[in-house]
Design a protein around this motif. Structure first.
Motif, PDB file in Angstrom:
ATOM      1  N   PHE A 111       0.840  -1.195   0.000  1.00 28.47           N
ATOM      2  CA  PHE A 111       0.000   0.000   0.000  1.00 28.47           C
ATOM      3  C   PHE A 111       0.877   1.247   0.000  1.00 28.47           C
ATOM      4  O   PHE A 111       1.877   1.308   0.708  1.00 28.47           O
ATOM      5  CB  PHE A 111      -0.881   0.034   1.251  1.00 28.47           C
ATOM      6  CG  PHE A 111      -1.724  -1.196   1.425  1.00 28.47           C
ATOM      7  CD1 PHE A 111      -2.998  -1.262   0.879  1.00 28.47           C
ATOM      8  CD2 PHE A 111      -1.243  -2.294   2.121  1.00 28.47           C
ATOM      9  CE1 PHE A 111      -3.773  -2.399   1.037  1.00 28.47           C
ATOM     10  CE2 PHE A 111      -2.004  -3.434   2.284  1.00 28.47           C
ATOM     11  CZ  PHE A 111      -3.281  -3.494   1.742  1.00 28.47           C
ATOM     12  N   SER A 112       0.462   2.222  -0.781  1.00 31.20           N
ATOM     13  CA  SER A 112       1.078   3.540  -0.761  1.00 31.20           C
ATOM     14  C   SER A 112       0.018   4.507  -0.248  1.00 31.20           C
ATOM     15  O   SER A 112      -1.089   4.560  -0.784  1.00 31.20           O
ATOM     16  CB  SER A 112       1.544   3.934  -2.165  1.00 31.20           C
ATOM     17  OG  SER A 112       2.121   5.211  -2.138  1.00 31.20           O
ATOM     18  N   VAL A 113       0.368   5.260   0.795  1.00 30.18           N
ATOM     19  CA  VAL A 113      -0.584   6.160   1.443  1.00 30.18           C
ATOM     20  C   VAL A 113       0.027   7.550   1.495  1.00 30.18           C
ATOM     21  O   VAL A 113       1.188   7.709   1.878  1.00 30.18           O
ATOM     22  CB  VAL A 113      -0.896   5.676   2.882  1.00 30.18           C
ATOM     23  CG1 VAL A 113      -1.844   6.643   3.586  1.00 30.18           C
ATOM     24  CG2 VAL A 113      -1.450   4.259   2.876  1.00 30.18           C
ATOM     25  N   ALA A 114      -0.759   8.546   1.111  1.00 30.08           N
ATOM     26  CA  ALA A 114      -0.315   9.939   1.218  1.00 30.08           C
ATOM     27  C   ALA A 114      -1.377  10.744   1.944  1.00 30.08           C
ATOM     28  O   ALA A 114      -2.572  10.585   1.687  1.00 30.08           O
ATOM     29  CB  ALA A 114      -0.049  10.535  -0.157  1.00 30.08           C
ATOM     30  N   PHE A 176      -4.957   9.627   0.181  1.00 28.91           N
ATOM     31  CA  PHE A 176      -5.314   8.541  -0.720  1.00 28.91           C
ATOM     32  C   PHE A 176      -4.604   7.283  -0.260  1.00 28.91           C
ATOM     33  O   PHE A 176      -3.578   7.332   0.422  1.00 28.91           O
ATOM     34  CB  PHE A 176      -5.007   8.855  -2.193  1.00 28.91           C
ATOM     35  CG  PHE A 176      -3.553   8.942  -2.567  1.00 28.91           C
ATOM     36  CD1 PHE A 176      -2.758   7.803  -2.685  1.00 28.91           C
ATOM     37  CD2 PHE A 176      -2.955  10.167  -2.836  1.00 28.91           C
ATOM     38  CE1 PHE A 176      -1.424   7.887  -3.055  1.00 28.91           C
ATOM     39  CE2 PHE A 176      -1.626  10.258  -3.198  1.00 28.91           C
ATOM     40  CZ  PHE A 176      -0.856   9.108  -3.305  1.00 28.91           C
ATOM     41  N   ILE A 177      -5.187   6.147  -0.648  1.00 27.95           N
ATOM     42  CA  ILE A 177      -4.609   4.835  -0.395  1.00 27.95           C
ATOM     43  C   ILE A 177      -4.571   4.120  -1.727  1.00 27.95           C
ATOM     44  O   ILE A 177      -5.611   3.987  -2.385  1.00 27.95           O
ATOM     45  CB  ILE A 177      -5.459   4.010   0.596  1.00 27.95           C
ATOM     46  CG1 ILE A 177      -5.552   4.727   1.940  1.00 27.95           C
ATOM     47  CG2 ILE A 177      -4.881   2.597   0.752  1.00 27.95           C
ATOM     48  CD1 ILE A 177      -6.620   4.144   2.866  1.00 27.95           C
ATOM     49  N   VAL A 178      -3.384   3.692  -2.136  1.00 27.76           N
ATOM     50  CA  VAL A 178      -3.248   2.886  -3.355  1.00 27.76           C
ATOM     51  C   VAL A 178      -2.848   1.479  -2.907  1.00 27.76           C
ATOM     52  O   VAL A 178      -1.851   1.308  -2.204  1.00 27.76           O
ATOM     53  CB  VAL A 178      -2.179   3.475  -4.301  1.00 27.76           C
ATOM     54  CG1 VAL A 178      -1.835   2.487  -5.411  1.00 27.76           C
ATOM     55  CG2 VAL A 178      -2.661   4.793  -4.886  1.00 27.76           C
ATOM     56  N   GLU A 179      -3.645   0.508  -3.319  1.00 27.43           N
ATOM     57  CA  GLU A 179      -3.332  -0.897  -3.017  1.00 27.43           C
ATOM     58  C   GLU A 179      -2.727  -1.552  -4.244  1.00 27.43           C
ATOM     59  O   GLU A 179      -3.252  -1.449  -5.341  1.00 27.43           O
ATOM     60  CB  GLU A 179      -4.604  -1.641  -2.614  1.00 27.43           C
ATOM     61  CG  GLU A 179      -4.367  -3.091  -2.297  1.00 27.43           C
ATOM     62  CD  GLU A 179      -5.636  -3.824  -1.877  1.00 27.43           C
ATOM     63  OE1 GLU A 179      -5.746  -5.013  -2.236  1.00 27.43           O
ATOM     64  OE2 GLU A 179      -6.496  -3.220  -1.224  1.00 27.43           O
TER      65      GLU A 179
END
Length: 180
Positions: A111-114, A176-179
């Motif tokens: 996961f990438s979270v900003a 945002f959360i990118v899975e």
């Protein structure tokens, strides 16, 4: 570990009025939350990829590693607070690439979270170049060129997948959360 755990974290810090004021506090508050929510996993901070037998990645340290008996997860976090919008957006892209690489190397999910407080990350008049991926089209994909510095328009990161950016409200901030 699912993206819902990350969503629950943002709900939790809002409901509990937990102050998250920089990237370090975001990392540690999320780690504490995950330890409570997922007691069957080992939660580790700043774990070098070599610990997992991985060597060739765009970054070397994983912000948060979640390790179980048969599965492992990674979370990269960004909470920029000093402007530098194009460079920070490029850092978001680099995190997504890093998470792709870890997934390719056997991680169950990554996961990438900003989390951002400044409007220029998600909207503005200039929606070209790096801004397009986070403002206009809101899909990170393909070859993304470095927007500033010596490698401007020559250095790039190649994203293999397609990752929609869905900005969500968190008080006066957005995340945002990118899975992967």
């Amino acid at each position: 570990m699912e993206s819902k755990h990350l969503e629950q974290f943002f709900e939790y810090i809002t409901a509990q009025n937990i102050e998250v004021y920089n990237e370090f506090s975001l990392q540690h508050e999320l780690g504490i939350f995950l330890r409570t929510t997922l007691p069957q996993y080992k939660i580790q901070f700043e774990r070098n990829v070599s610990y997992f037998g991985i060597s060739e990645t765009v970054k070397k340290e994983i912000d948060i590693s979640i390790v179980g008996d048969k599965d492992r997860y990674a979370v990269e976090l960004k909470y920029p607070t000093n402007g530098q919008y194009p460079e920070q957006l490029y850092s978001f892209v680099k995190d997504i690439k890093f998470m792709e690489q870890l997934k390719e190397q056997g991680f169950s999910k990554t996961f990438s979270v900003a989390l951002v407080g400044d409007r220029p990350f998600y909207e503005g008049r200039d929606n070209s170049g790096i801004y397009d991926f986070f403002r206009e089209s809101r899909i990170v994909r393909g070859r993304i060129y470095k927007p500033t510095g010596q490698l401007k328009n020559s250095g790039f990161i190649e994203i293999a997948g397609e990752y929609p950016i869905s900005w969500r409200l968190l008080g006066d901030r957005r995340y945002f959360i990118v899975e992967i």
